[in-house]
Design an enzyme around this catalytic site. Structure first.
Site, short mmCIF file in Angstrom:
data_model
loop_
_atom_site.label_atom_id
_atom_site.label_comp_id
_atom_site.label_asym_id
_atom_site.label_seq_id
_atom_site.Cartn_x
_atom_site.Cartn_y
_atom_site.Cartn_z
N GLY A 68 0.82 -1.22 0.00
CA GLY A 68 0.00 0.00 0.00
C GLY A 68 0.85 1.27 0.00
CB ALA A 69 -0.16 4.87 -0.02
CB VAL A 70 1.37 3.80 4.86
CG1 VAL A 70 2.26 3.86 6.09
CG2 VAL A 70 0.44 5.00 4.83
CB CYS A 128 -1.18 11.42 9.16
SG CYS A 128 -2.79 11.68 8.39
CB SER A 141 -0.86 11.56 0.16
OG SER A 141 -0.26 12.36 1.15
N GLY A 142 -3.43 12.06 2.42
CA GLY A 142 -4.13 11.59 3.62
C GLY A 142 -5.27 10.65 3.25
CE LYS A 172 -9.40 8.92 13.14
NZ LYS A 172 -9.10 8.53 11.74
NE ARG A 214 -8.23 15.53 2.76
CZ ARG A 214 -7.79 14.50 3.46
NH1 ARG A 214 -6.49 14.32 3.65
NH2 ARG A 214 -8.64 13.65 4.01
CG HIS A 233 -1.25 16.25 6.95
ND1 HIS A 233 -1.65 16.07 5.64
CD2 HIS A 233 -1.85 15.25 7.65
CE1 HIS A 233 -2.45 15.02 5.55
NE2 HIS A 233 -2.58 14.49 6.75
CG ASN A 259 0.46 13.25 4.61
OD1 ASN A 259 1.20 13.99 3.96
ND2 ASN A 259 -0.48 12.54 4.05
#
Lengths: 355, 355
Positions: B17-19, B135, B165-166, B235, B257, B264, B337
């Protein structure tokens, strides 16, 4: 003084600039206007240009003392130093100067007016000059003024999301050129790759924003002031205090430029003397004719700059009662910085004077 | 237990995945790593894929209970519901699960760790699970934790400037497609013209952002929670309290956003128990190895997302002492992030455990 009341003469100084152009658009779209003659004034470079105002072609005249002869109200949309020099000239010649620059805003002898908030101040103008607030302050004033009236504002923490057109046509052109330069390049994941894409596209390194604005945000607007502050951040503080008539209002602002063409947005954290619920705030906003409430949390309805640009109202959404701060609301507000943030409010001051 | 200490086995769940991809990049660029085997785990769809980690080609294995046999530390970079199901499975099989999802963050039996702030908490893990913060919270924690240590944090008003990308790779792709769709179109000056340009380019109306993001900002991140709040905003409040160990910390956040690919940024208004000057704050930031101070007001030096993306530190600038609020600083902070905000901090927790 003639017995019969003559329709007043309006002059627009800076008629060919970014804000002046919006001003003429506003005048052209008004159902009716109280003016007799509408005189267009600009620098020697633009003099002679023809512009149609309410169906009539008018020739731009050069800025000169005699350009103000016979003028009742002169709207100034020019840089600070031009206003500083010429607004007093207009006043000397008998006009009321309504100035959208920063030259006179904090002058104690010049009222700073947002008609929804302090229309009565237009009559206290010992210098013959009335100032129009900075666009960032103005973007939230109609909404905040209404809340202050009912609940008594005490504190304000504000972060801005400011559009490129706050830096004029040059700002708009630069952002559009930057967007074209980064489009399809897949940049934005490596430090400096946006700047490299701008350089590769031949964009000058000199920019109105101090850093790339495409695919970026820039925590800087205006000029350098003392103790780490920018001029824009201090304007939000000092002008809010003056307009609302709260000399000891506690304000902290962080002003950030974002890659939006036009329309400033602000995240506002506002503390009041009395408790205020979301429902009460909604009722206040709905009762204010120049504020539009776009706030349906269940349906994900909120205002965004690109959704409201080019229109007159102040838009409010995401209204929340702060969980940990008594008597405090958090909300998000959007307003077209060239319209209510500049030309429209200036024009509304003129309309207030003409009444 | 063997007499000789075996190098621990590390598993990465969600390796494709991305992360996960950033995680492998971080591992590849570390000077040295304490791991023996590094096992890559993903869904059935990605199983069998070959990925090179520290010069050695490894085959991605399918997520299954036996995939955790012999694993000492398992890093989870998967959606909440996958973590909720599989982190306890990893723990049952004897691994310490370090989870980057939201599934366990507020569980009182799961520590929420930022090594710079509360590294000691990694040892209090009755469930065998350690959580990595959201993040947005993480982007400011290294800086805020350092200030809290010296001055005692009491209040936090935060506005975010959050990258596409969050919302994962889907968010990046959508923003890049939107930028391409508006480039050269001269849009952004009329309500809805950005949306029209996206539709004209054939982009689906369904977006991860609820509204156009190109040439716009969107005051919405995460999902709908009670009383007008989004999950992201809550959060920031609840995770900040838990990480810093201040259960009654007063927090208001507005999460927005912005059209930035990755990194971020946050405008922070922080109130402390004791007075703190800009010079003192600068010294605190300079002493914190994972924080980089970019703050030269005279030279207009400040951090921006596009200037720091792809790097590890937390960047701080625009530090100001609030003019009207005692013991209060305003500052601007940027952090990648996907790195410190996700993969890097998760990996640093694993490094802390391996020590």
């Amino acid at each position: 003084m003639a017995q019969e009341k003559k329709a007043p003469t309006l002059a627009i100084v800076g008629a060919t600039g970014a804000v002046g152009t919006v001003m003429i658009d506003i005048i052209n779209h008004r159902e009716s206007v109280p003016w007799g003659e509408i005189r267009l004034i600009a620098s020697a470079r633009s003099a002679g240009k023809k512009i149609t105002v309410r169906g009539q072609e008018r020739t731009v005249v050069e800025l000169a003392p005699e350009a103000f002869d016979g003028v009742d109200i002169a709207l100034f949309d020019v840089p600070d130093e031009i206003s500083a020099q010429w607004a007093p000239v207009a006043a000397e010649r008998g006009a009321i100067a309504v100035d959208n620059s920063g030259a006179f805003r904090m002058d104690p002898e010049v009222p700073l007016v947002v008609p929804e908030v302090n229309a009565d101040k237009v009559h206290e103008r010992p210098k013959g000059i009335i100032a129009n607030p900075n666009c960032t302050t103005l973007s939230m004033m109609a909404a905040l003024g209404a809340l202050h009236h009912d609940f008594g504002l005490r504190e304000l923490v504000v972060s801005s999301y400011q559009a490129a057109s706050g830096a004029g046509q040059e700002g708009i052109d630069r952002l559009q050129a930057e967007i074209a330069a980064v489009a399809g390049k897949g940049v934005g994941s490596r430090a400096g790759d946006v700047a490299e894409a701008l350089a590769a596209a031949g964009l000058p390194e000199e920019t109105p924003f101090k850093a790339p604005l495409a695919l970026n945000v820039v925590p800087w607007a205006g000029s350098r002031k003392d103790d780490g502050w920018t001029s824009e951040e201090l304007k939000v503080r000092n002008e809010s205090r003056k307009i609302l008539g709260i000399p000891d209002l506690r304000v902290s602002a962080t002003c950030v430029r974002v890659p939006v063409v036009t329309t400033h947005a602000l995240a506002v954290h506002a503390t009041f003397e009395r408790e205020v619920t979301v429902e009460q705030a909604h009722r206040v906003f709905e009762a204010q004719p120049t504020v539009v409430l776009r706030d349906d949390h269940d349906k994900g309805v909120f205002p965004t700059p690109a959704g409201v640009v080019g229109t007159d109202p102040t838009y409010v959404g995401r209204v929340r009662q702060a969980l940990d701060f008594p008597n405090t609301l958090d909300f998000f507000v959007c307003g077209d910085n060239l319209r209510k943030g500049a030309a429209l409010n200036t024009y509304e001051i003129a309309e207030t004077l003409a009444k």
